[in-house]
Design a protein around this motif. Structure first.
Motif, PDB file in Angstrom:
ATOM      1  N   THR A   1       0.842  -1.185   0.000  1.00 25.69           N
ATOM      2  CA  THR A   1       0.000   0.000   0.000  1.00 25.69           C
ATOM      3  C   THR A   1       0.880   1.239   0.000  1.00 25.69           C
ATOM      4  N   PRO A   2       0.324   2.406  -0.317  1.00 28.24           N
ATOM      5  CA  PRO A   2       1.119   3.641  -0.280  1.00 28.24           C
ATOM      6  C   PRO A   2       1.804   3.882   1.064  1.00 28.24           C
ATOM      7  N   SER A   3       1.169   3.433   2.154  1.00 25.66           N
ATOM      8  CA  SER A   3       1.780   3.637   3.468  1.00 25.66           C
ATOM      9  C   SER A   3       3.072   2.836   3.623  1.00 25.66           C
ATOM     10  N   THR A   4       3.198   1.735   2.858  1.00 26.69           N
ATOM     11  CA  THR A   4       4.422   0.934   2.905  1.00 26.69           C
ATOM     12  C   THR A   4       5.627   1.765   2.499  1.00 26.69           C
ATOM     13  N   TYR A   5       5.424   2.624   1.496  1.00 28.21           N
ATOM     14  CA  TYR A   5       6.503   3.490   0.995  1.00 28.21           C
ATOM     15  C   TYR A   5       6.379   4.927   1.508  1.00 28.21           C
ATOM     16  N   GLN A   6       5.484   5.105   2.499  1.00 23.44           N
ATOM     17  CA  GLN A   6       5.263   6.422   3.109  1.00 23.44           C
ATOM     18  C   GLN A   6       4.909   7.471   2.044  1.00 23.44           C
ATOM     19  N   MET A   7       4.060   7.067   1.104  1.00 23.71           N
ATOM     20  CA  MET A   7       3.612   7.959   0.049  1.00 23.71           C
ATOM     21  C   MET A   7       2.386   8.745   0.507  1.00 23.71           C
ATOM     22  N   LYS A   8       2.300   9.996   0.096  1.00 23.12           N
ATOM     23  CA  LYS A   8       1.143  10.819   0.419  1.00 23.12           C
ATOM     24  C   LYS A   8       0.006  10.482  -0.543  1.00 23.12           C
ATOM     25  N   THR A   9      -1.182  10.394  -0.003  1.00 19.87           N
ATOM     26  CA  THR A   9      -2.353  10.086  -0.824  1.00 19.87           C
ATOM     27  C   THR A   9      -3.424  11.147  -0.619  1.00 19.87           C
TER      28      THR A   9
END
Length: 222
Positions: free
Chosen positions: A152-160
């Motif tokens: 998920t985006p949180s795995t790569y600390q991506m902003k959504t």
């Protein structure tokens, strides 16, 4: 008094019988909910189908059962011992990729049933399951091993972007005026958008949704 005693004995007898049958037989209902639904259905059905049976006994029985049900729910919140009977704690069926046979026997389910439930969750290999619990309502809670979980985006600390639930603005050719007001739009804008961007008319629209970015999604009659 006879109706009162009948209702009370029946309530506790069905509670015992449902407990013996196991949560699989209850099928997504809590033990108390299953018992109350079964009893009330039978109590109401008989006087409606047989004119010789008076309503008085059924009404008394219904009142007694409802009082017992509400009382049982209240006591289960206060009394841990009762809660363990009516709403037992979950127990493992699979742990760290290994099937717990004692858990299957306790839940009264087969290996085939277990594998079918895994397939419903798109899990083809038992070894991928870190933990599978049998819940009190007869359902399974399945947790995959972290190495098999979806990224998920949180795995790569991506902003959504924040969650935006689309609203239904047209349903079966009818415009929802409240949604128009909510999105600060006019009916003319909607009709022109249908005509210019989607080459269709209002009467042809089965469903149309809109989000806060003014993205309009159209589903036509087919």
């Amino acid at each position: 008094m006879e109706w009162f005693l009948r209702s009370t004995v029946s309530f506790f007898f069905l509670l015992f019988a449902a407990k013996i049958m196991g949560s699989r037989a209850i099928s997504q209902l809590r033990l108390l909910d299953f018992v109350i639904a079964l009893m009330l259905g039978n109590i109401i059905a008989h006087p409606l189908s047989d004119q010789t049976i008076g309503l008085k006994g059924s009404i008394i029985s219904t009142i007694v059962i409802v009082v017992l049900y509400v009382g049982s729910v209240f006591l289960s919140l206060k009394w841990t011992a009762l809660r363990k009977i009516t709403d037992p704690s979950p127990f493992p069926l699979i742990k760290e990729g290994e099937i717990i046979y004692k858990g299957l026997k306790k839940a009264r389910i087969s290996i085939d049933y277990l594998l079918a439930e895994l397939r419903k969750e798109k899990i083809e290999d038992v070894k991928k399951v870190a933990l599978a619990l049998w819940e009190s309502d007869g359902q399974m809670s399945i947790f995959l091993d972290p190495q098999y979980q979806a990224l998920t985006p949180s795995t790569y600390q991506m902003k959504t972007e924040s969650f935006d639930l689309p609203r239904t603005i047209i349903k079966e050719g009818t415009i929802d005026a409240k949604v128009l007001v909510e999105f600060n739009k006019e009916e003319g804008w909607l009709i022109n958008t249908l005509k210019n961007h989607h080459q269709t008319e209002l009467k042809n629209v089965l469903l149309a949704t809109i989000d806060h970015k003014n993205n309009l999604k159209i589903f036509l009659y087919r």
